[in-house]
Design an enzyme around this catalytic site. Sequence first.
Site, PDB file in Angstrom:
ATOM      1  N   ARG A  15       0.843  -1.192   0.000  1.00 14.16           N
ATOM      2  CA  ARG A  15       0.000   0.000   0.000  1.00 14.16           C
ATOM      3  C   ARG A  15       0.885   1.251   0.000  1.00 14.16           C
ATOM      4  NH1 ARG A  15      -3.719  -1.356   5.092  1.00 14.16           N
ATOM      5  NH2 ARG A  15      -1.759  -2.296   5.736  1.00 14.16           N
ATOM      6  N   LYS A  75       1.805   2.186   7.146  1.00 13.16           N
ATOM      7  CA  LYS A  75       2.175   1.415   8.340  1.00 13.16           C
ATOM      8  C   LYS A  75       2.958   2.280   9.325  1.00 13.16           C
ATOM      9  CE  LYS A  75       1.400  -2.585   8.624  1.00 13.16           C
ATOM     10  NZ  LYS A  75       0.137  -3.210   9.091  1.00 13.16           N
ATOM     11  N   TYR A  94      -0.936   4.995  10.326  1.00 14.49           N
ATOM     12  CA  TYR A  94      -1.288   4.080  11.414  1.00 14.49           C
ATOM     13  C   TYR A  94      -0.091   3.970  12.357  1.00 14.49           C
ATOM     14  CZ  TYR A  94      -5.386   2.275   8.871  1.00 14.49           C
ATOM     15  OH  TYR A  94      -6.588   2.157   8.229  1.00 14.49           O
ATOM     16  N   HIS A  96      -0.575   2.401  16.084  1.00 15.59           N
ATOM     17  CA  HIS A  96      -0.796   1.274  17.014  1.00 15.59           C
ATOM     18  C   HIS A  96       0.294   1.231  18.082  1.00 15.59           C
ATOM     19  CE1 HIS A  96      -4.114  -0.309  14.698  1.00 15.59           C
ATOM     20  NE2 HIS A  96      -3.402  -0.189  13.601  1.00 15.59           N
ATOM     21  N   GLU A 118      -5.683   5.342  13.510  1.00 14.63           N
ATOM     22  CA  GLU A 118      -6.630   4.447  14.188  1.00 14.63           C
ATOM     23  C   GLU A 118      -7.365   5.089  15.355  1.00 14.63           C
ATOM     24  OE1 GLU A 118      -3.356   3.994  14.174  1.00 14.63           O
ATOM     25  OE2 GLU A 118      -2.622   3.673  16.204  1.00 14.63           O
ATOM     26  N   ASP A 198     -25.247 -11.006  16.767  1.00 14.16           N
ATOM     27  CA  ASP A 198     -24.617  -9.877  17.457  1.00 14.16           C
ATOM     28  C   ASP A 198     -25.205  -9.781  18.849  1.00 14.16           C
ATOM     29  OD1 ASP A 198     -23.724  -7.067  18.201  1.00 14.16           O
ATOM     30  OD2 ASP A 198     -22.902  -7.176  16.177  1.00 14.16           O
ATOM     31  N   ALA A 268     -11.132 -11.431  13.517  1.00 11.39           N
ATOM     32  CA  ALA A 268     -10.763 -10.796  14.800  1.00 11.39           C
ATOM     33  C   ALA A 268      -9.405 -11.268  15.326  1.00 11.39           C
ATOM     34  CB  ALA A 268     -11.846 -11.050  15.839  1.00 11.39           C
ATOM     35  N   ASP A 270      -6.571 -10.169  14.804  1.00 10.58           N
ATOM     36  CA  ASP A 270      -5.676  -9.073  15.220  1.00 10.58           C
ATOM     37  C   ASP A 270      -5.960  -8.640  16.658  1.00 10.58           C
ATOM     38  OD1 ASP A 270      -8.109  -7.947  14.512  1.00 10.58           O
ATOM     39  OD2 ASP A 270      -7.214  -6.074  13.838  1.00 10.58           O
ATOM     40  N   LYS A 279      -4.747 -19.053  15.374  1.00 12.05           N
ATOM     41  CA  LYS A 279      -3.416 -18.451  15.551  1.00 12.05           C
ATOM     42  C   LYS A 279      -3.101 -17.676  14.278  1.00 12.05           C
ATOM     43  CE  LYS A 279      -0.597 -22.258  13.991  1.00 12.05           C
ATOM     44  NZ  LYS A 279      -0.782 -23.431  13.525  1.00 12.05           N
ATOM     45  N   VAL A 298      -5.550 -14.666   8.754  1.00 15.65           N
ATOM     46  CA  VAL A 298      -4.557 -13.685   8.316  1.00 15.65           C
ATOM     47  C   VAL A 298      -4.762 -12.377   9.086  1.00 15.65           C
ATOM     48  CG1 VAL A 298      -3.730 -12.316   6.365  1.00 15.65           C
ATOM     49  CG2 VAL A 298      -4.297 -14.735   6.050  1.00 15.65           C
TER      50      VAL A 298
HETATM   51  N1  LIG Z   1      -7.649  -9.457  10.233  1.00 13.79           N
HETATM   52  C1  LIG Z   1      -7.693  -8.254   9.684  1.00 13.79           C
HETATM   53  O1  LIG Z   1      -6.972  -7.959   8.729  1.00 13.79           O
HETATM   54  C2  LIG Z   1      -8.668  -7.239  10.194  1.00 13.79           C
HETATM   55  C3  LIG Z   1      -8.967  -6.088   9.432  1.00 13.79           C
HETATM   56  C4  LIG Z   1      -9.920  -5.199   9.928  1.00 13.79           C
HETATM   57  C5  LIG Z   1     -10.551  -5.447  11.151  1.00 13.79           C
HETATM   58  N2  LIG Z   1     -10.208  -6.567  11.872  1.00 13.79           N
HETATM   59  C6  LIG Z   1     -10.846  -6.924  13.153  1.00 13.79           C
HETATM   60  O2  LIG Z   1     -12.184  -7.350  12.922  1.00 13.79           O
HETATM   61  C7  LIG Z   1     -12.907  -7.224  14.146  1.00 13.79           C
HETATM   62  C8  LIG Z   1     -14.244  -6.543  13.897  1.00 13.79           C
HETATM   63  O3  LIG Z   1     -14.010  -5.189  13.507  1.00 13.79           O
HETATM   64  P1  LIG Z   1     -15.213  -4.196  13.188  1.00 13.79           P
HETATM   65  O4  LIG Z   1     -14.599  -2.984  12.558  1.00 13.79           O
HETATM   66  O5  LIG Z   1     -16.297  -4.906  12.468  1.00 13.79           O
HETATM   67  O6  LIG Z   1     -15.716  -3.822  14.656  1.00 13.79           O
HETATM   68  P2  LIG Z   1     -17.142  -3.201  15.048  1.00 13.79           P
HETATM   69  O7  LIG Z   1     -16.967  -2.550  16.372  1.00 13.79           O
HETATM   70  O8  LIG Z   1     -17.690  -2.404  13.902  1.00 13.79           O
HETATM   71  O9  LIG Z   1     -18.094  -4.485  15.213  1.00 13.79           O
HETATM   72  C9  LIG Z   1     -17.928  -5.448  16.198  1.00 13.79           C
HETATM   73  C10 LIG Z   1     -19.274  -6.053  16.509  1.00 13.79           C
HETATM   74  O10 LIG Z   1     -19.072  -7.187  17.364  1.00 13.79           O
HETATM   75  C11 LIG Z   1     -20.195  -7.258  18.202  1.00 13.79           C
HETATM   76  N3  LIG Z   1     -19.924  -8.190  19.300  1.00 13.79           N
HETATM   77  C12 LIG Z   1     -19.194  -8.001  20.426  1.00 13.79           C
HETATM   78  N4  LIG Z   1     -19.210  -9.126  21.173  1.00 13.79           N
HETATM   79  C13 LIG Z   1     -19.953 -10.047  20.514  1.00 13.79           C
HETATM   80  C14 LIG Z   1     -20.327 -11.389  20.763  1.00 13.79           C
HETATM   81  N5  LIG Z   1     -19.937 -12.039  21.859  1.00 13.79           N
HETATM   82  N6  LIG Z   1     -21.102 -12.024  19.827  1.00 13.79           N
HETATM   83  C15 LIG Z   1     -21.496 -11.389  18.715  1.00 13.79           C
HETATM   84  N7  LIG Z   1     -21.183 -10.119  18.440  1.00 13.79           N
HETATM   85  C16 LIG Z   1     -20.413  -9.450  19.315  1.00 13.79           C
HETATM   86  C17 LIG Z   1     -20.438  -5.809  18.596  1.00 13.79           C
HETATM   87  O11 LIG Z   1     -21.757  -5.622  19.103  1.00 13.79           O
HETATM   88  C18 LIG Z   1     -20.223  -5.100  17.250  1.00 13.79           C
HETATM   89  O12 LIG Z   1     -21.437  -4.955  16.508  1.00 13.79           O
HETATM   90  C19 LIG Z   1     -11.981  -6.446  15.080  1.00 13.79           C
HETATM   91  O13 LIG Z   1     -11.351  -7.372  15.941  1.00 13.79           O
HETATM   92  C20 LIG Z   1     -10.989  -5.815  14.158  1.00 13.79           C
HETATM   93  O14 LIG Z   1      -9.765  -5.535  14.808  1.00 13.79           O
HETATM   94  C21 LIG Z   1      -9.279  -7.438  11.409  1.00 13.79           C
END
Ligand SMILES: NC(=O)c1ccc[n+]([C@@H]2O[C@H](COP(=O)([O-])OP(=O)(O)OC[C@H]3O[C@@H](n4cnc5c(N)ncnc54)[C@H](O)[C@@H]3O)[C@@H](O)[C@H]2O)c1
Length: 371
Positions: A15, A75, A94, A96, A118, A198, A268, A270, A279, A298
């Site tokens: 990026r 980054k 970003y 972090h 962020e 949710d 999730a 991350d 993992k 990933v």
């Molecule tokens: N792997 C990656 O590359 C990558 C990229 C972007 C985001 N993410 C991750 O994805 C995850 C979600 O991000 P987001 O932007 O959608 O967050 P968000 O805050 O928009 O949404 C999270 C949702 O999870 C719900 N929630 C909480 N606990 C719950 C449970 N026990 N059961 C069901 N739902 C529950 C919340 O009510 C909320 O609606 C985060 O951990 C974020 O860090 C990872």
Amino acid sequence: MLIGIPREIKNHEYRVGLTPAGARELAANGHTVIVQRDAGAGIGLTDEMYARAGAGIVDTAEEVFRRADMVIKVKEPQPVECAMLRPGQVLFTYLHLAPDPGQTRALLASGATCIAYETVTDARGGLPLLAPMSEVAGRMSIQAGAHALEKAQGGSGVLLGGVPGVKPADVLVIGGGVVGINAARMAMGLHARVTLLDRSLDRLKYLDEIYGDRLTTLYSTHDAIEERLAGSDLIIGAVLIPGAAAPKLVARPQLKLMRPGSVLVDVAIDQGGCFETSKPTTHQDPTYEVDGIVHYCVANMPGGVARTSTFALTNATLPFAVQLANKGARQALLDDAHLLNGLNVHDGKVTYKAVAEVLGYDYAPAARALG
Ligand SMILES: NC(=O)c1ccc[n+]([C@@H]2O[C@H](COP(=O)([O-])OP(=O)(O)OC[C@H]3O[C@@H](n4cnc5c(N)ncnc54)[C@H](O)[C@@H]3O)[C@@H](O)[C@H]2O)c1
């Protein structure tokens, strides 16, 4: 203002902090943009495109950092980049910082003004510079999951949409935030049968109003998840509890309830992952198997679609970059409380409370630190 765009140097990061269209926008506002040679080459954004947009092309990162009043990146700066920052210079990227004491120390030592994508907020309580990456990851989760379901990838050999006379796959999305809604949209678009869980009733109501009977919504409990495991071909983990590690929603013994070759995509990851057996993996080797279930975990999914991610990110960052350039960082930050929330380090002080607390620094409130 002179704005500098270095080439990203983190492993497999393609990026870039600004598109040619962004460079043109800043130039039109009377600013000078310099871009390191080949900064966007990996995603088809050539030096000629930047030059046509009015940017100057320079050979080295040293020159970008030496000349720029504001450096825009993707980054967090690597140690060699931190060492090139100077007092009064603005870094917009970003960061972090909370889990990264080394970088925090280096940014404090630089004396620069460091604004983290962020932690910039919006009027609806969202994180507008994080959301584009969640949109990308949510949409990508279905395409990654669909691929992992193929037999040659260790999957059960199920096509998400089925075909006439053969039933479609069942997709379960846990978490209906930015990632979850984008995953659900993609899965519905491919004609899978989609259920979304949710914990927020408001969110479930909203999703029900938008998608009606195309989407089954369920209140998320351990019971509801367990009941759905046997019938789900693909499960997307998309939960977030702000400031906390992801809750573990599927335990290892429960994998036996699923059909062999079914797929878990833990977006999730991350935040530690929401399945006990998750993992972190990489784009080079994205999946592994536990008890017959394929896992895709990933940690930087948007990096896999770096071109789309660059455009999505810069659409969101550009208005802030223009504000910072037009007004100067100090005035732009003081004029916009949401941008001010992005200020993490200024003039050798930690200006973001959570970072100061976690890493044991004195906290200097951002507005006060700007003086
Ligand atoms: N792997 C990656 O590359 C990558 C990229 C972007 C985001 N993410 C991750 O994805 C995850 C979600 O991000 P987001 O932007 O959608 O967050 P968000 O805050 O928009 O949404 C999270 C949702 O999870 C719900 N929630 C909480 N606990 C719950 C449970 N026990 N059961 C069901 N739902 C529950 C919340 O009510 C909320 O609606 C985060 O951990 C974020 O860090 C990872």
